[in-house]
Design a protein around this motif. Sequence first.
Motif, PDB file in Angstrom:
ATOM      1  N   PRO A  70       0.849  -1.211  -0.489  1.00 24.17           N
ATOM      2  CA  PRO A  70      -0.249   0.074  -0.223  1.00 24.17           C
ATOM      3  C   PRO A  70       1.089   1.135   0.154  1.00 24.17           C
ATOM      4  O   PRO A  70       1.557   0.977   0.692  1.00 24.17           O
ATOM      5  N   GLY A  71       0.791   2.089  -0.927  1.00 22.19           N
ATOM      6  CA  GLY A  71       1.574   3.394  -1.274  1.00 22.19           C
ATOM      7  C   GLY A  71       2.458   3.446  -1.873  1.00 22.19           C
ATOM      8  O   GLY A  71       3.204   4.139  -2.181  1.00 22.19           O
ATOM      9  N   ALA A  72       2.604   2.322  -2.771  1.00 20.35           N
ATOM     10  CA  ALA A  72       3.700   1.625  -3.688  1.00 20.35           C
ATOM     11  C   ALA A  72       3.663   2.463  -5.049  1.00 20.35           C
ATOM     12  O   ALA A  72       4.455   3.020  -5.566  1.00 20.35           O
ATOM     13  N   GLY A  73       2.408   3.350  -5.004  1.00 15.43           N
ATOM     14  CA  GLY A  73       2.310   4.282  -6.254  1.00 15.43           C
ATOM     15  C   GLY A  73       1.584   3.522  -8.006  1.00 15.43           C
ATOM     16  O   GLY A  73       1.467   3.485  -8.436  1.00 15.43           O
ATOM     17  N   LYS A  74       0.788   2.111  -7.208  1.00 15.20           N
ATOM     18  CA  LYS A  74       0.283   1.274  -8.139  1.00 15.20           C
ATOM     19  C   LYS A  74      -0.466   1.997  -8.902  1.00 15.20           C
ATOM     20  O   LYS A  74      -0.942   1.756  -9.538  1.00 15.20           O
ATOM     21  N   TYR A 135      -6.657  -2.875 -21.204  1.00 17.51           N
ATOM     22  CA  TYR A 135      -7.844  -2.399 -19.739  1.00 17.51           C
ATOM     23  C   TYR A 135      -6.374  -2.467 -19.326  1.00 17.51           C
ATOM     24  O   TYR A 135      -5.192  -3.617 -18.824  1.00 17.51           O
ATOM     25  N   VAL A 136      -7.248  -1.124 -18.322  1.00 15.11           N
ATOM     26  CA  VAL A 136      -6.515  -1.211 -17.042  1.00 15.11           C
ATOM     27  C   VAL A 136      -7.007  -0.985 -15.892  1.00 15.11           C
ATOM     28  O   VAL A 136      -8.190   0.085 -15.580  1.00 15.11           O
ATOM     29  N   LEU A 137      -6.631  -2.165 -15.380  1.00 12.56           N
ATOM     30  CA  LEU A 137      -7.731  -1.918 -14.068  1.00 12.56           C
ATOM     31  C   LEU A 137      -6.974  -1.997 -12.813  1.00 12.56           C
ATOM     32  O   LEU A 137      -5.935  -2.398 -12.396  1.00 12.56           O
ATOM     33  N   ASP A 138      -7.660  -0.601 -11.894  1.00 13.56           N
ATOM     34  CA  ASP A 138      -6.404  -0.042 -10.776  1.00 13.56           C
ATOM     35  C   ASP A 138      -7.301  -0.773  -9.486  1.00 13.56           C
ATOM     36  O   ASP A 138      -8.270  -0.203  -9.294  1.00 13.56           O
ATOM     37  N   GLY A 139      -6.910  -1.247  -8.621  1.00 16.73           N
ATOM     38  CA  GLY A 139      -7.212  -1.452  -7.368  1.00 16.73           C
ATOM     39  C   GLY A 139      -7.770  -2.852  -6.717  1.00 16.73           C
ATOM     40  O   GLY A 139      -8.771  -2.925  -6.166  1.00 16.73           O
ATOM     41  N   VAL A 140      -6.520  -4.121  -7.682  1.00 18.16           N
ATOM     42  CA  VAL A 140      -7.653  -5.137  -7.634  1.00 18.16           C
ATOM     43  C   VAL A 140      -6.695  -5.297  -6.381  1.00 18.16           C
ATOM     44  O   VAL A 140      -7.683  -6.102  -5.248  1.00 18.16           O
ATOM     45  N   ASP A 141      -6.485  -5.012  -5.662  1.00 18.32           N
ATOM     46  CA  ASP A 141      -5.982  -5.361  -3.643  1.00 18.32           C
ATOM     47  C   ASP A 141      -7.095  -4.520  -2.850  1.00 18.32           C
ATOM     48  O   ASP A 141      -7.284  -5.022  -1.523  1.00 18.32           O
ATOM     49  N   GLU A 142      -7.828  -3.689  -3.534  1.00 18.26           N
ATOM     50  CA  GLU A 142      -8.655  -3.021  -2.675  1.00 18.26           C
ATOM     51  C   GLU A 142     -10.231  -3.961  -3.568  1.00 18.26           C
ATOM     52  O   GLU A 142     -11.298  -3.879  -2.288  1.00 18.26           O
ATOM     53  N   ILE A 143     -10.066  -4.990  -3.977  1.00 20.56           N
ATOM     54  CA  ILE A 143     -11.395  -6.014  -4.275  1.00 20.56           C
ATOM     55  C   ILE A 143     -11.633  -6.915  -2.211  1.00 20.56           C
ATOM     56  O   ILE A 143     -10.822  -7.511  -2.137  1.00 20.56           O
ATOM     57  N   PRO A 144     -12.329  -7.415  -2.417  1.00 24.86           N
ATOM     58  CA  PRO A 144     -12.950  -7.937  -0.726  1.00 24.86           C
ATOM     59  C   PRO A 144     -12.131  -9.529  -1.045  1.00 24.86           C
ATOM     60  O   PRO A 144     -12.784  -9.806  -1.757  1.00 24.86           O
ATOM     61  N   ALA A 145     -11.814  -9.872   0.249  1.00 25.68           N
ATOM     62  CA  ALA A 145     -10.955 -11.490  -0.089  1.00 25.68           C
ATOM     63  C   ALA A 145     -12.250 -12.127  -0.178  1.00 25.68           C
ATOM     64  O   ALA A 145     -11.734 -12.889  -1.377  1.00 25.68           O
ATOM     65  N   GLU A 146     -13.412 -12.021   0.040  1.00 27.46           N
ATOM     66  CA  GLU A 146     -14.892 -13.283   0.110  1.00 27.46           C
ATOM     67  C   GLU A 146     -14.923 -12.967  -2.123  1.00 27.46           C
ATOM     68  O   GLU A 146     -15.635 -13.413  -2.310  1.00 27.46           O
ATOM     69  N   ALA A 147     -15.024 -11.961  -2.509  1.00 30.44           N
ATOM     70  CA  ALA A 147     -15.441 -11.669  -3.551  1.00 30.44           C
ATOM     71  C   ALA A 147     -14.350 -11.926  -4.987  1.00 30.44           C
ATOM     72  O   ALA A 147     -14.106 -12.073  -5.711  1.00 30.44           O
ATOM     73  N   LEU A 148     -13.057 -12.372  -3.963  1.00 29.44           N
ATOM     74  CA  LEU A 148     -12.344 -12.479  -5.671  1.00 29.44           C
ATOM     75  C   LEU A 148     -12.100 -13.806  -6.393  1.00 29.44           C
ATOM     76  O   LEU A 148     -11.179 -13.591  -7.531  1.00 29.44           O
ATOM     77  N   ALA A 149     -12.935 -14.874  -5.871  1.00 36.49           N
ATOM     78  CA  ALA A 149     -13.388 -16.120  -6.787  1.00 36.49           C
ATOM     79  C   ALA A 149     -14.413 -15.109  -7.694  1.00 36.49           C
ATOM     80  O   ALA A 149     -13.816 -15.589  -9.056  1.00 36.49           O
ATOM     81  N   ALA A 150     -14.969 -14.814  -7.306  1.00 35.64           N
ATOM     82  CA  ALA A 150     -16.336 -13.794  -8.393  1.00 35.64           C
ATOM     83  C   ALA A 150     -15.237 -12.538  -9.530  1.00 35.64           C
ATOM     84  O   ALA A 150     -15.746 -13.190 -10.599  1.00 35.64           O
ATOM     85  N   PHE A 151     -14.503 -12.192  -9.104  1.00 32.93           N
ATOM     86  CA  PHE A 151     -14.084 -11.116  -9.366  1.00 32.93           C
ATOM     87  C   PHE A 151     -12.440 -12.332 -10.373  1.00 32.93           C
ATOM     88  O   PHE A 151     -13.293 -12.109 -12.046  1.00 32.93           O
ATOM     89  N   GLY A 152     -12.113 -12.979 -10.418  1.00 36.05           N
ATOM     90  CA  GLY A 152     -11.450 -14.116 -11.037  1.00 36.05           C
ATOM     91  C   GLY A 152     -12.729 -14.998 -12.780  1.00 36.05           C
ATOM     92  O   GLY A 152     -12.035 -14.689 -13.725  1.00 36.05           O
ATOM     93  N   LYS A 153     -13.476 -14.922 -12.183  1.00 31.57           N
ATOM     94  CA  LYS A 153     -14.705 -15.500 -12.924  1.00 31.57           C
ATOM     95  C   LYS A 153     -14.862 -13.953 -14.451  1.00 31.57           C
ATOM     96  O   LYS A 153     -14.770 -14.923 -15.060  1.00 31.57           O
ATOM     97  N   HIS A 154     -15.302 -13.583 -13.487  1.00 30.61           N
ATOM     98  CA  HIS A 154     -15.683 -11.873 -14.100  1.00 30.61           C
ATOM     99  C   HIS A 154     -14.595 -11.850 -15.171  1.00 30.61           C
ATOM    100  O   HIS A 154     -14.707 -11.617 -16.251  1.00 30.61           O
ATOM    101  N   LEU A 155     -13.431 -11.783 -14.917  1.00 34.76           N
ATOM    102  CA  LEU A 155     -12.299 -11.837 -15.692  1.00 34.76           C
ATOM    103  C   LEU A 155     -11.893 -12.505 -16.625  1.00 34.76           C
ATOM    104  O   LEU A 155     -11.882 -12.209 -17.566  1.00 34.76           O
ATOM    105  N   ASP A 156     -11.865 -13.498 -16.985  1.00 32.10           N
ATOM    106  CA  ASP A 156     -11.795 -14.344 -17.764  1.00 32.10           C
ATOM    107  C   ASP A 156     -12.992 -14.863 -18.802  1.00 32.10           C
ATOM    108  O   ASP A 156     -13.088 -14.084 -19.905  1.00 32.10           O
ATOM    109  N   GLU A 157     -14.745 -14.510 -17.609  1.00 26.55           N
ATOM    110  CA  GLU A 157     -15.485 -14.004 -19.114  1.00 26.55           C
ATOM    111  C   GLU A 157     -15.451 -12.925 -20.140  1.00 26.55           C
ATOM    112  O   GLU A 157     -15.822 -12.721 -21.130  1.00 26.55           O
TER     113      GLU A 157
END
Length: 157
Positions: A70-74, A135-157
Amino acid sequence: MTSPELQQYLDRLKKESSAGLYVSRRFSAATNEGGAEPDLGIQFRGVLRDREPELAELLKHPRAVILGEPGAGKSVVARAAVRTLIEEAERVPVYSELKQYRADCKLVDLLKASVPAWLLDVGGSIEGKRLARTYVLDGVDEIPAEALAAFGKHLDE
C-alpha cells in the motif's frame, strides 16, 4: 462510434490521468512469495527475461500485473499506463477503478459505469479499423477477499 467520440473519450481520460506524480521507473519480476528475485538477471520470465523494462515496454506484454505494498504507487503507475497508451495511439485504454467491485456485481457492469458503452463492443471499429483495447484495472488489492473468486470468473468471461 466516430473519431470525434473516441477523441472526446481520450481527452477526458488524459485529463483525469494527470502526469503529476509519476516518476519513470523500471519493473522487475516478483516471486510467488512476493518481492523481486535476487538473481533476476538469470531468470526467464517473458518480457522481464533480460532486463528491467520501463512502462512503455511492459505495456507491450499481453498481460501484466503491478504489485506493491500500500502506498507504493500502483495507482500512479496505472494512470501513467493510461497516458502512455494514449500517447502511443495503438490501443485505446479501458480504465476502471475496482474499489467498487463486489461479488454480486459483474465486472462488465463496473466497466460500463466507467467507460462509454461503444468502447466495450467487442466488434467495435473506427473508420473501418478494428478497435484495439488495453484494460487497465486499478485496485485489484482493494477487492474484498470474499469477492476474489467471483472477480477471477468475471475477468475470465
